[in-house]
Design an enzyme around this catalytic site. Structure first.
Site, PDB file in Angstrom:
ATOM      1  N   ASN A   1     -47.429  36.433 -26.340  1.00 17.50           N
ATOM      2  CA  ASN A   1     -46.353  37.087 -27.007  1.00 17.50           C
ATOM      3  C   ASN A   1     -45.816  38.267 -26.126  1.00 17.50           C
ATOM      4  O   ASN A   1     -44.327  38.026 -25.703  1.00 17.50           O
ATOM      5  CB  ASN A   1     -46.771  37.886 -28.210  1.00 17.50           C
ATOM      6  CG  ASN A   1     -46.752  37.318 -29.324  1.00 17.50           C
ATOM      7  OD1 ASN A   1     -45.829  36.533 -29.578  1.00 17.50           O
ATOM      8  ND2 ASN A   1     -47.878  37.060 -30.137  1.00 17.50           N
TER       9      ASN A   1
ATOM     10  N   ARG B   1     -63.028  33.883 -24.263  1.00 14.81           N
ATOM     11  CA  ARG B   1     -61.866  33.378 -23.282  1.00 14.81           C
ATOM     12  C   ARG B   1     -62.298  32.388 -22.055  1.00 14.81           C
ATOM     13  O   ARG B   1     -61.547  31.992 -21.222  1.00 14.81           O
ATOM     14  CB  ARG B   1     -61.226  34.568 -22.990  1.00 14.81           C
ATOM     15  CG  ARG B   1     -60.183  35.191 -23.810  1.00 14.81           C
ATOM     16  CD  ARG B   1     -59.097  35.966 -23.316  1.00 14.81           C
ATOM     17  NE  ARG B   1     -59.201  36.719 -22.073  1.00 14.81           N
ATOM     18  CZ  ARG B   1     -59.011  37.919 -21.778  1.00 14.81           C
ATOM     19  NH1 ARG B   1     -58.634  38.702 -22.825  1.00 14.81           N
ATOM     20  NH2 ARG B   1     -59.028  38.635 -20.804  1.00 14.81           N
TER      21      ARG B   1
ATOM     22  N   GLY C   1     -53.633  38.083 -20.977  1.00 17.19           N
ATOM     23  CA  GLY C   1     -55.126  37.545 -21.071  1.00 17.19           C
ATOM     24  C   GLY C   1     -55.298  36.221 -20.533  1.00 17.19           C
ATOM     25  O   GLY C   1     -54.421  35.387 -21.072  1.00 17.19           O
TER      26      GLY C   1
ATOM     27  N   ASP D   1     -55.586  33.835 -29.152  1.00 18.87           N
ATOM     28  CA  ASP D   1     -55.381  34.375 -30.219  1.00 18.87           C
ATOM     29  C   ASP D   1     -54.463  33.591 -31.522  1.00 18.87           C
ATOM     30  O   ASP D   1     -54.378  34.315 -32.688  1.00 18.87           O
ATOM     31  CB  ASP D   1     -54.571  35.949 -30.385  1.00 18.87           C
ATOM     32  CG  ASP D   1     -55.389  36.908 -29.425  1.00 18.87           C
ATOM     33  OD1 ASP D   1     -56.402  36.431 -29.263  1.00 18.87           O
ATOM     34  OD2 ASP D   1     -54.723  37.841 -28.591  1.00 18.87           O
TER      35      ASP D   1
ATOM     36  N   ARG E   1     -51.768  42.020 -16.553  1.00 22.49           N
ATOM     37  CA  ARG E   1     -50.774  42.288 -17.827  1.00 22.49           C
ATOM     38  C   ARG E   1     -49.734  43.072 -17.155  1.00 22.49           C
ATOM     39  O   ARG E   1     -49.856  43.935 -16.513  1.00 22.49           O
ATOM     40  CB  ARG E   1     -51.451  43.043 -18.802  1.00 22.49           C
ATOM     41  CG  ARG E   1     -52.561  42.331 -19.427  1.00 22.49           C
ATOM     42  CD  ARG E   1     -53.072  42.930 -20.772  1.00 22.49           C
ATOM     43  NE  ARG E   1     -54.057  42.701 -20.989  1.00 22.49           N
ATOM     44  CZ  ARG E   1     -54.225  41.422 -21.968  1.00 22.49           C
ATOM     45  NH1 ARG E   1     -53.343  40.807 -22.509  1.00 22.49           N
ATOM     46  NH2 ARG E   1     -55.540  41.029 -22.504  1.00 22.49           N
TER      47      ARG E   1
HETATM   48  O1  F6P Z   1     -55.064  38.406 -26.257  1.00 22.45           O
HETATM   49  C1  F6P Z   1     -56.287  37.655 -25.893  1.00 22.45           C
HETATM   50  C2  F6P Z   1     -57.280  38.881 -26.239  1.00 22.45           C
HETATM   51  O2  F6P Z   1     -58.665  38.348 -25.753  1.00 22.45           O
HETATM   52  C3  F6P Z   1     -57.466  39.451 -27.374  1.00 22.45           C
HETATM   53  O3  F6P Z   1     -58.282  38.628 -28.446  1.00 22.45           O
HETATM   54  C4  F6P Z   1     -58.023  40.795 -26.935  1.00 22.45           C
HETATM   55  O4  F6P Z   1     -57.819  41.783 -28.098  1.00 22.45           O
HETATM   56  C5  F6P Z   1     -57.622  40.985 -25.779  1.00 22.45           C
HETATM   57  O5  F6P Z   1     -57.077  39.985 -25.176  1.00 22.45           O
HETATM   58  C6  F6P Z   1     -58.298  41.863 -24.872  1.00 22.45           C
HETATM   59  O6  F6P Z   1     -57.906  42.333 -23.714  1.00 22.45           O
HETATM   60  P1  F6P Z   1     -58.490  42.462 -22.291  1.00 22.45           P
HETATM   61  O7  F6P Z   1     -58.939  41.094 -21.534  1.00 22.45           O
HETATM   62  O8  F6P Z   1     -57.467  43.261 -21.723  1.00 22.45           O
HETATM   63  O9  F6P Z   1     -59.730  43.397 -22.638  1.00 22.45           O
END
Ligand code: F6P
Length: 358
Positions: free
Chosen positions: A113, A284, A11, A137, A75
């Site tokens: 992570n 984000r 992310g 996070d 990812r």
């Molecule tokens: O790890 C960052 C994060 O924004 C988390 O807080 C959240 O659970 C996840 O990524 C959301 O993921 P995506 O962008 O795949 O919806």
């Protein structure tokens, strides 16, 4: 001539570009520009398929304040690392091949992570890898803070500020769902900064009756509205007592996210009007805050220093306000949780913020 690779994985967050700028400017500044820079597109995918751009100083100028990532991200789940891509390509051998064909001296991996687990694997496979702790996070083990975290707190706090005015006008209860995956760092910090009355974290299972008690007691003191800041991973005492598998099933079966469940429960136990607010991915997005810009720059500089020292297989970290390097083997795969007994939680409780546990 040094040859370095950069990639951003998982992310995104606000300070990825600021961090890459820190690495590149430090390396260039200290080598009389004797560096070739390869930017891999869309995270590990770029490394797997040899999708890269040769980059120059100019690509990293003016990006300090630019959110997102100029390289793109994706990812690549660690647990699928040894499962071939849909077209049959074996990921790890392909990544090694790209690295070797470009004769890289080092790969800088900006990730959280899961991405650090992959970086650790590549390091064990003999590549020179340096990881940098990215994630809003703040759940990365081995560092007190990750870049992206303080900017996300800011966004979530502003959201809470803005919800408050409309909550007050209408005398409503708002349940605001805040990101953080399995941990409660952003909701804890934003909840306090945004004056939430109740903060619900994955680390502190709640009882809905305690949540309602806190809302009622605020009303009895003359409060017109109430704000519940709930983590996206908030969990009730009952759910926490379930076998893990059963809880996972419950979460997977949810049609809407946890905030709606909590809002429904509150609405059933009070006569108050309840609404849900979800800042979602805005947490984000946008420009990094000042703290993130500074930390990102420090991370970049320390990562470049690790390269000069030939100190590979490490993750850059901040511990007790000092920049350090920690072996990836020690941090990969471990999550850093909020300590329910930490000073911050204790202080919040002392001034009357409810965590729904008592
Ligand atoms: O790890 C960052 C994060 O924004 C988390 O807080 C959240 O659970 C996840 O990524 C959301 O993921 P995506 O962008 O795949 O919806």
């Amino acid at each position: 001539m040094l040859r370095i690779g950069l990639l951003t994985s998982g992310g995104d967050c606000q300070a990825l570009n600021a961090t890459m700028r820190g690495i590149v400017k430090t390396v260039l500044h200290n080598t009389d520009d004797q560096v070739e820079i390869y930017g891999f597109e869309d995270g590990y995918q770029g490394l797997i398929y040899g999708r890269y751009r040769k980059m120059k100083w100019k690509d990293f100028s003016g990006v300090l304040t630019q959110g997102g990532t100029i390289l793109g991200t994706s990812r690549t789940p660690f647990k699928l690392l040894d499962t071939p891509e849909a077209d049959g390509v074996q990921k790890v051998p392909a990544m090694k091949k790209t690295y070797k064909s470009l004769k890289l001296d080092c790969l800088f991996m900006l990730g959280g992570n899961g991405s650090t687990k992959t970086a650790n694997r590549l390091s064990q496979e003999g590549l020179n890898v340096i990881a940098l702790p990215k994630t809003i996070d703040n759940d990365t083990w081995g560092t007190d803070v990750t870049f992206g975290f303080t900017s996300a707190i800011d966004v979530a706090t502003k959201y809470l500020d803005e919800i408050k005015t409309t909550a007050s006008s209408h005398g409503r209860v708002f349940v605001v769902e805040i990101m953080g995956h399995k941990v409660g760092w952003i909701p804890l910090y934003a909840g306090i900064a945004g004056g939430a009355d109740v903060i619900l974290l994955p680390e502190i299972p709640y009882d809905i009756k305690n949540v309602v008690k806190a809302i009622d007691s605020r009303e009895q003191r003359g409060g017109r509205f109430a704000i519940v800041a709930c983590a996206e991973g908030a969990i009730s005492k009952e759910q926490a007592a379930m076998p893990k598998k059963e809880y996972k099933k419950l979460v997977a079966a949810r049609k809407y996210s946890v905030a709606y469940e909590i809002a429904d429960e509150i609405a059933q136990l009070t006569s108050r009007e309840v609404r849900v607010g979800i800042p979602g991915h805005t947490q984000r997005g946008g420009t990094p805050d000042a703290q993130d810009r500074i930390f990102a720059t420090q991370c970049g500089v320390e990562a470049a220093r690790a390269l000069f020292d030939q100190d590979f297989g490490v993750m850059i970290a901040k511990v007790n306000n000092k920049m350090v390097r920690v072996p990836m083997t020690e941090v990969a795969g471990k999550l850093k949780y909020v300590d329910p007994k930490s000073d911050l939680v204790r202080e919040a409780k002392l001034m009357g913020i409810s965590f729904g546990d008592d």
